[in-house]
Design a protein around this motif. Structure first.
Motif, PDB file in Angstrom:
ATOM      1  N   ASP A 177     -38.072  14.827   6.200  1.00 53.01           N
ATOM      2  CA  ASP A 177     -37.507  14.492   7.497  1.00 53.01           C
ATOM      3  C   ASP A 177     -36.035  15.109   7.273  1.00 53.01           C
ATOM      4  O   ASP A 177     -35.691  16.163   6.429  1.00 53.01           O
ATOM      5  CB  ASP A 177     -36.975  12.940   7.209  1.00 53.01           C
ATOM      6  CG  ASP A 177     -36.360  12.440   5.953  1.00 53.01           C
ATOM      7  OD1 ASP A 177     -35.674  13.325   5.266  1.00 53.01           O
ATOM      8  OD2 ASP A 177     -36.254  11.219   5.746  1.00 53.01           O
ATOM      9  N   GLN A 178     -35.026  14.429   8.055  1.00 45.89           N
ATOM     10  CA  GLN A 178     -33.631  15.230   8.163  1.00 45.89           C
ATOM     11  C   GLN A 178     -32.882  15.142   6.983  1.00 45.89           C
ATOM     12  O   GLN A 178     -31.954  15.966   6.694  1.00 45.89           O
ATOM     13  CB  GLN A 178     -32.771  14.616   9.432  1.00 45.89           C
ATOM     14  CG  GLN A 178     -32.529  13.030   9.113  1.00 45.89           C
ATOM     15  CD  GLN A 178     -33.665  12.494   9.820  1.00 45.89           C
ATOM     16  OE1 GLN A 178     -34.952  12.915   9.387  1.00 45.89           O
ATOM     17  NE2 GLN A 178     -33.200  11.059  10.230  1.00 45.89           N
ATOM     18  N   ASN A 179     -33.405  14.339   5.855  1.00 47.90           N
ATOM     19  CA  ASN A 179     -32.370  14.183   4.735  1.00 47.90           C
ATOM     20  C   ASN A 179     -33.312  14.984   3.431  1.00 47.90           C
ATOM     21  O   ASN A 179     -32.752  14.816   2.260  1.00 47.90           O
ATOM     22  CB  ASN A 179     -32.116  12.855   4.260  1.00 47.90           C
ATOM     23  CG  ASN A 179     -31.209  12.215   5.099  1.00 47.90           C
ATOM     24  OD1 ASN A 179     -30.177  12.879   5.481  1.00 47.90           O
ATOM     25  ND2 ASN A 179     -31.437  11.001   5.524  1.00 47.90           N
ATOM     26  N   ASN A 207     -41.905  12.864   3.974  1.00 45.43           N
ATOM     27  CA  ASN A 207     -42.520  11.877   5.033  1.00 45.43           C
ATOM     28  C   ASN A 207     -43.627  10.959   4.564  1.00 45.43           C
ATOM     29  O   ASN A 207     -44.081   9.899   4.939  1.00 45.43           O
ATOM     30  CB  ASN A 207     -42.602  12.649   6.430  1.00 45.43           C
ATOM     31  CG  ASN A 207     -42.396  11.482   7.374  1.00 45.43           C
ATOM     32  OD1 ASN A 207     -41.563  11.000   7.666  1.00 45.43           O
ATOM     33  ND2 ASN A 207     -43.241  12.037   8.401  1.00 45.43           N
ATOM     34  N   LYS A 256     -31.022   0.417   6.225  1.00 39.90           N
ATOM     35  CA  LYS A 256     -31.440   1.747   6.454  1.00 39.90           C
ATOM     36  C   LYS A 256     -31.806   2.484   5.151  1.00 39.90           C
ATOM     37  O   LYS A 256     -32.632   3.443   5.403  1.00 39.90           O
ATOM     38  CB  LYS A 256     -30.333   2.518   7.177  1.00 39.90           C
ATOM     39  CG  LYS A 256     -29.998   1.887   8.490  1.00 39.90           C
ATOM     40  CD  LYS A 256     -29.031   2.954   9.187  1.00 39.90           C
ATOM     41  CE  LYS A 256     -28.668   2.466  10.659  1.00 39.90           C
ATOM     42  NZ  LYS A 256     -27.869   3.258  11.262  1.00 39.90           N
ATOM     43  N   ASN A 311     -37.738   1.856  10.160  1.00 40.10           N
ATOM     44  CA  ASN A 311     -36.794   2.737   9.809  1.00 40.10           C
ATOM     45  C   ASN A 311     -36.930   4.186  10.197  1.00 40.10           C
ATOM     46  O   ASN A 311     -35.995   5.028  10.299  1.00 40.10           O
ATOM     47  CB  ASN A 311     -36.077   2.492   8.399  1.00 40.10           C
ATOM     48  CG  ASN A 311     -35.206   1.191   8.222  1.00 40.10           C
ATOM     49  OD1 ASN A 311     -34.665   0.793   9.192  1.00 40.10           O
ATOM     50  ND2 ASN A 311     -35.195   0.737   7.099  1.00 40.10           N
ATOM     51  N   ASN A 347     -36.611   4.607  13.601  1.00 44.16           N
ATOM     52  CA  ASN A 347     -35.126   4.697  13.855  1.00 44.16           C
ATOM     53  C   ASN A 347     -34.501   6.074  13.342  1.00 44.16           C
ATOM     54  O   ASN A 347     -33.798   6.714  14.378  1.00 44.16           O
ATOM     55  CB  ASN A 347     -34.220   3.467  12.973  1.00 44.16           C
ATOM     56  CG  ASN A 347     -32.764   3.833  13.413  1.00 44.16           C
ATOM     57  OD1 ASN A 347     -32.144   4.343  12.220  1.00 44.16           O
ATOM     58  ND2 ASN A 347     -32.203   3.124  14.282  1.00 44.16           N
ATOM     59  N   ALA A 348     -35.009   6.609  12.362  1.00 44.88           N
ATOM     60  CA  ALA A 348     -34.593   7.924  11.913  1.00 44.88           C
ATOM     61  C   ALA A 348     -34.763   9.203  12.773  1.00 44.88           C
ATOM     62  O   ALA A 348     -34.313  10.205  12.917  1.00 44.88           O
ATOM     63  CB  ALA A 348     -34.797   8.217  10.470  1.00 44.88           C
TER      64      ALA A 348
END
Length: 287
Positions: free
Chosen positions: A70-72, A76, A232, A239, A242-243
């Protein structure tokens, strides 16, 4: 002896009826598949769902990261499996608490006499008149993002349906001869309610329990998607959605929202299919 045989034959016939319902079995398969995948998360992936590595952001699917990152930079697939544990736990515990409260209040209301029935019905109507979504939003806004608070909110807003069904069933059973026989033999009211009447309502309760699990999983996903559900930092399916709600992620990294969406859909479909099968089994109006 004959009573025991009749109960065994009835249970056997119910199981055979369920076994012949292909849609119900398919639903049970989907439910078991999703639950077992979440429970076996440590065996299916070695990645930590909380581990952040910004150098690994938005990686495509690979052998190491089957669903990418994911973005962090978090895996996943690991977040999907471990998030399923928490989402399903919230749904099951909330359903147990809500249905348990509904059964308790329904039994007391149906058996306790007119005054008790009126008071409990009035309380039930108060909870039913308040829109559950608004009540959830208000409580979560004041209490903060907490899993235990979420379960408490779902319990408070989800018991009225079970209460009405159990009350209706108890009212119809209260006039049966076996209840009069219990009273004549000095059996206490508590024993009559919970040892004789309650077992006759279990079919309705089991059906409502299964459907409630699906509803509460959806509610958790919806609240977490809005940013007011689980904290979060906790990996839940809500969540994850949401992300992934930014337009950039939705267009360029669809796996980040497709994966949790498919998991939620499979679980809810499985529960609903299996619940429909149970409804057919416990429906006394059917042959």
């Amino acid at each position: 002896m004959s009573g025991k045989k009749s109960k065994n034959s009835l249970a056997k016939r119910s199981m055979q009826k369920l076994a012949h319902n292909k849609l119900a079995l398919f639903g049970l398969f989907l439910f078991v598949l999703v639950v077992l995948s979440s429970l076996m998360a440590p065996l299916l992936t070695s990645c930590d769902p909380h581990y952040i590595d910004t150098t690994q952001r938005y990686l495509p699917p690979s052998a190491e990261h089957p669903l990418g990152t994911d973005q962090n930079g978090r895996d996943n697939f690991a977040r999907l499996l471990y998030g399923g544990r928490i989402s399903i736990l919230i749904g099951v515990v909330s359903s147990l608490c809500a249905n348990g409260l509904g059964v308790l209040v329904g039994c007391i209301s149906g058996y306790g006499g007119r005054k008790t029935d009126r008071v409990l019905l009035y309380i039930t109507e108060i909870f039913s008149c308040v829109p559950s979504t608004i009540l959830i939003l208000v409580i979560m806004a004041f209490a903060g993002q907490n899993i235990f608070v979420m379960i408490l909110v779902f319990t408070i807003t989800g018991w009225t349906g079970t209460m009405r069904m159990v009350r209706s069933r108890v009212l119809s059973l209260k006039a049966e001869p076996f209840v009069e026989s219990c009273r004549a033999n000095g059996v206490s009211s508590l024993s009559i309610m919970f040892s004789h009447l309650l077992p006759n309502t279990l079919g309705v309760v089991i059906i409502n329990f299964t459907t409630s699990v699906a509803n509460f999983v959806l509610n958790e996903a919806g609240l977490s998607f809005l940013g007011i559900g689980a904290p979060k930092g906790v990996p839940t399916w809500g969540n994850m959605l949401n992300a992934a709600r930014s337009l950039n992620v939705m267009q360029n990294y669809p796996l980040l929202w497709i994966a949790p969406g498919v998991a939620i859909s499979l679980l809810v479909l499985g529960i609903n299919f299996f619940g429909d099968g149970l409804r057919d089994v416990f429906d006394v109006k059917q042959d």
